[in-house]
Design an enzyme around this catalytic site. Structure first.
Site, PDB file in Angstrom:
ATOM      1  N   ASP A  13      54.197  44.393  39.047  1.00  0.00           N
ATOM      2  CA  ASP A  13      53.246  44.449  37.921  1.00  0.00           C
ATOM      3  C   ASP A  13      53.099  43.107  37.214  1.00  0.00           C
ATOM      4  O   ASP A  13      52.789  43.052  36.029  1.00  0.00           O
ATOM      5  CB  ASP A  13      53.665  45.519  36.898  1.00  0.00           C
ATOM      6  CG  ASP A  13      53.897  46.872  37.546  1.00  0.00           C
ATOM      7  OD1 ASP A  13      53.005  47.322  38.283  1.00  0.00           O
ATOM      8  OD2 ASP A  13      54.975  47.466  37.328  1.00  0.00           O
ATOM      9  N   LYS A  16      49.767  40.029  40.246  1.00  0.00           N
ATOM     10  CA  LYS A  16      49.513  39.362  41.534  1.00  0.00           C
ATOM     11  C   LYS A  16      48.061  39.488  41.958  1.00  0.00           C
ATOM     12  O   LYS A  16      47.496  38.568  42.552  1.00  0.00           O
ATOM     13  CB  LYS A  16      50.420  39.968  42.623  1.00  0.00           C
ATOM     14  CG  LYS A  16      51.900  39.677  42.423  1.00  0.00           C
ATOM     15  CD  LYS A  16      52.744  40.282  43.520  1.00  0.00           C
ATOM     16  CE  LYS A  16      52.744  41.796  43.481  1.00  0.00           C
ATOM     17  NZ  LYS A  16      53.327  42.349  42.246  1.00  0.00           N
ATOM     18  N   GLY A  40      49.765  48.682  43.154  1.00  0.00           N
ATOM     19  CA  GLY A  40      48.361  48.557  42.804  1.00  0.00           C
ATOM     20  C   GLY A  40      48.050  47.192  42.240  1.00  0.00           C
ATOM     21  O   GLY A  40      48.833  46.642  41.474  1.00  0.00           O
ATOM     22  N   HIS A  41      46.942  46.612  42.667  1.00  0.00           N
ATOM     23  CA  HIS A  41      46.477  45.345  42.116  1.00  0.00           C
ATOM     24  C   HIS A  41      45.234  45.612  41.272  1.00  0.00           C
ATOM     25  O   HIS A  41      44.259  46.187  41.763  1.00  0.00           O
ATOM     26  CB  HIS A  41      46.127  44.360  43.245  1.00  0.00           C
ATOM     27  CG  HIS A  41      47.330  43.807  43.937  1.00  0.00           C
ATOM     28  ND1 HIS A  41      47.234  43.010  45.051  1.00  0.00           N
ATOM     29  CD2 HIS A  41      48.650  43.926  43.681  1.00  0.00           C
ATOM     30  CE1 HIS A  41      48.457  42.660  45.448  1.00  0.00           C
ATOM     31  NE2 HIS A  41      49.319  43.212  44.626  1.00  0.00           N
ATOM     32  N   GLN A 226      54.710  44.811  44.853  1.00  0.00           N
ATOM     33  CA  GLN A 226      55.933  44.951  44.060  1.00  0.00           C
ATOM     34  C   GLN A 226      56.499  43.577  43.670  1.00  0.00           C
ATOM     35  O   GLN A 226      55.755  42.616  43.551  1.00  0.00           O
ATOM     36  CB  GLN A 226      56.972  45.817  44.787  1.00  0.00           C
ATOM     37  CG  GLN A 226      56.615  47.275  44.835  1.00  0.00           C
ATOM     38  CD  GLN A 226      56.036  47.726  46.164  1.00  0.00           C
ATOM     39  OE1 GLN A 226      56.095  47.040  47.170  1.00  0.00           O
ATOM     40  NE2 GLN A 226      55.465  48.899  46.181  1.00  0.00           N
TER      41      GLN A 226
END
Length: 434
Positions: A13, A16, A40-41, A226
Site C-alpha cells: 500500500d 506503487k 491492488g494498485h 505488496q
C-alpha cells in the site's frame, strides 16, 4: 535500454501503482512478476480513479506491451472482469497489448473456498488476515506440483484431469475438516471452460517476449505487489503473503536474467501503514494515527479494510534497502504529513535491554519491540501544487534528506498528491548514465 524493478519497501500500500504509472511513460514493456488479486494498485488520472488487481497499470497508456509473468497467480474471473471494465471505459485490451504467461498458475474456486474456511477456523489472535481470495492455497498447490497452469487452458484433457484431482482433494478437506459444503465438479468445469475460451488469445511465453524486447533495446518495467515485509521468506512471517515480494523475484517471476536488471526503485510511504494482522512497531493508536488514516485515505484498494497507520519505520526501510538492493527511493504521500507540528522516525528498536537495527525474525519479539524515535519539525503548508524540490518547505526537504541519510539511497521521485501530475521526478531511472 534499461530494465527497472519497482518494489514496495514496507507492508504494501505504498503507492506503487502511481509510481509505475509515472515510469510507464518511459517504458515499452510493463510486467507484473508476483502475487495475485489480493493486491491492488490505485491510480488517479484526470481526477478519474482506476483500480487494478492483476493487469499492469501500464495498460492505461497506448502503445505499451503489458505482461503478466509466471510468478503471478491468476483468478480468471477477476482478470476477465478487469478486461471488461477497461473496455467499458473505452480502453482496448487485446492480445497485442496484453500477454499472460503460460506458466502462471490459476486460482480455482476450491482455492477460495479453502482459504476462507481455513481463516474462519483459526482462533482470534492467530488469524493471518488473509483476503480470502485463494492466494495461499493456490501457491500451496503450485509448490506441491498439483496446480493448474494458464497453459493448461489450451489442453482440455490435462485441464480436466487436474480439475478432477483438485476438486476431490479440496472437497475432502472442506467437508471432513472444515464442515462446509463441497463444490460441484460440473459447475467448476463449465465455468473454467468458458474462461479458457476467452483467455486463449492472451496466452504466450513471457520470458521469450521479454528477451526479445531486451535485444531490441526496449525499456522494461517490472512491477511487484505488496511490500518487502510481506515477503514469504523475509517478512514478518507468518503474517505475510504467499510469494516472494522482493526484487530478486522479478527475474524468477518472469523468466528474465538477473544480469539484465539495471536499477531497483523502492516505494517508501512517508509514514507507515499496514493492513490486517501482524506486528507493527510504529503503529499510532491515537488521534495522530486517525488523522493520518483519514487524510491519507488509508483503505485497502482490494479489501476496503482500514489501514493501520504509524510513524515512518526506518528499520523497515533499511531492511528493504538490503533485501532488494535498492538504487533509488520513490517517497509517496509526503503531502499527508502537512499540518503535523512534529514528525517522528524510528531507526532502531529496543527489546530486553538490547538495541535492534533489523526486524526480528522471531514474531513474538517483533510484536514486543519498543521503537526508539528521533524527532524532526513538521510543516504546515499544503504541498500538492509544488512541482520542484527546492520549492518544498525546508522542513519537508530536511525530512527527505534525513531519509536519504539513514537509508543510504537517494530519492528519485517524490509524490506530493494522489493525481498523476502531483509528482516530482528528480531522476529518471530509465535514463542511464554512462
Amino acid at each position: 535500454m534499461s530494465s527497472v524493478v519497482v518494489v514496495g519497501t514496507q507492508w504494501g500500500d505504498e503507492g506503487k501503482g502511481k509510481i509505475v504509472d509515472l515510469l510507464t511513460r518511459y517504458a515499452d514493456c510493463i510486467v507484473r512478476f508476483q502475487g495475485g488479486n489480493n493486491a491492488g494498485h490505485t491510480l488517479v488520472v484526470n481526477k478519474e480513479q482506476f483500480i487494478f488487481h492483476i493487469i499492469p497499470s501500464g495498460i492505461l497508456y497506448e502503445n505499451k506491451r503489458c505482461l503478466i509473468g509466471n510468478g503471478v497467480i491468476i483468478d480468471p474471473a477477476v482478470l476477465l472482469k478487469e478486461i471488461d471494465s477497461l473496455r467499458d471505459r473505452g480502453m482496448p485490451v487485446n492480445p497485442d497489448r496484453l500477454m499472460i504467461s503460460e506458466n502462471a498458475h490459476l486460482i480455482m474456486e476450491y482455492h477460495k473456498s479453502l482459504d476462507s474456511a481455513q481463516e474462519a477456523s483459526l482462533e482470534t489472535g492467530k488469524k493471518i488476515g488473509t483476503t480470502g481470495r485463494g492466494i495461499g492455497p493456490c501457491y500451496v498447490d503450485k509448490i506441491g506440483r498439483i496446480g493448474i497452469k494458464v497453459g493448461d487452458l489450451q489442453d482440455e484433457n490435462i485441464l480436466k484431469d487436474k480439475l478432477l484431482f483438485g476438486i476431490e482433494e479440496k472437497n475432502f478437506l472442506l467437508t471432513k475438516k472444515f464442515g462446509v459444503e463441497p463444490l460441484s465438479f460440473d459447475t467448476v468445469y463449465s465455468q473454467i471452460m468458458d474462461y479458457a475460451e476467452r483467455l486463449q488469445p492472451f496466452i504466450g511465453n513471457v520470458s521469450i517476449e521479454l528477451d526479445t524486447a531486451r535485444k531490441q533495446n526496449k525499456n522494461i518495467l517490472f512491477e511487484g505487489a505488496q511490500g518487502t515485509q510481506l515477503d514469504i521468506d523475509h517478512g514478518t512471517y507468518p503474517f505475510v503473503t504467499s510469494s516472494n515480494t522482493v526484487a530478486g523475484n522479478a527475474c524468477n517471476g518472469t523468466g528474465y536474467g538477473p544480469a539484465h536488471i539495471n536499477s531497483v526503485i523502492g516505494i517508501l510511504k512517508a509514514y507507515t501503514t499496514r493492513v490486517g494482522e501482524g506486528p507493527f512497531p510504529t503503529e499510532l493508536l491515537d488521534e495522530t494515527g486517525e488523522e493520518l488514516q483519514k487524510k491519507g485515505g488509508e483503505f485497502g484498494a482490494t479489501t476496503g479494510r482500514k489501514r493501520r497507520c504509524g510513524w515512518l519505520d526506518g528499520v523497515v526501510a533499511t531492511d528493504a534497502v538490503r533485501l532488494n538492493g535498492l538504487t533509488g527511493l520513490a517517497i509517496t504521500k509526503l503531502d499527508v504529513l502537512s499540518g503535523q507540528s512534529v514528525l517522528k522516525i524510528s531507526n532502531s528498536y529496543e527489546f530486553g535491554g538490547k538495541i535492534l537495527h533489523a526486524m526480528p525474525s522471531n514474531i513474538k519479539t517483533a510484536a514486543a519491540v519498543t521503537p526508539l524515535y528521533e524527532e524532526m519539525p513538521g510543516w504546515q503548508a499544503e504541498i500538492d501544487q509544488i512541482r520542484n524540490f527546492a520549492d518544498l518547505p525546508v522542513e519537508a526537504q530536511d525530512y527527505i534528506k534525513r531519509i536519504e541519510d539513514f537509508t543510504g539511497v537517494e530519492a528519485v521521485i517524490i509524490s506530493v498528491g494522489p493525481d498523476r501530475e502531483e509528482t516530482l521526478l528528480l531522476k529518471n531511472p530509465f535514463e542511464r548514465v554512462s
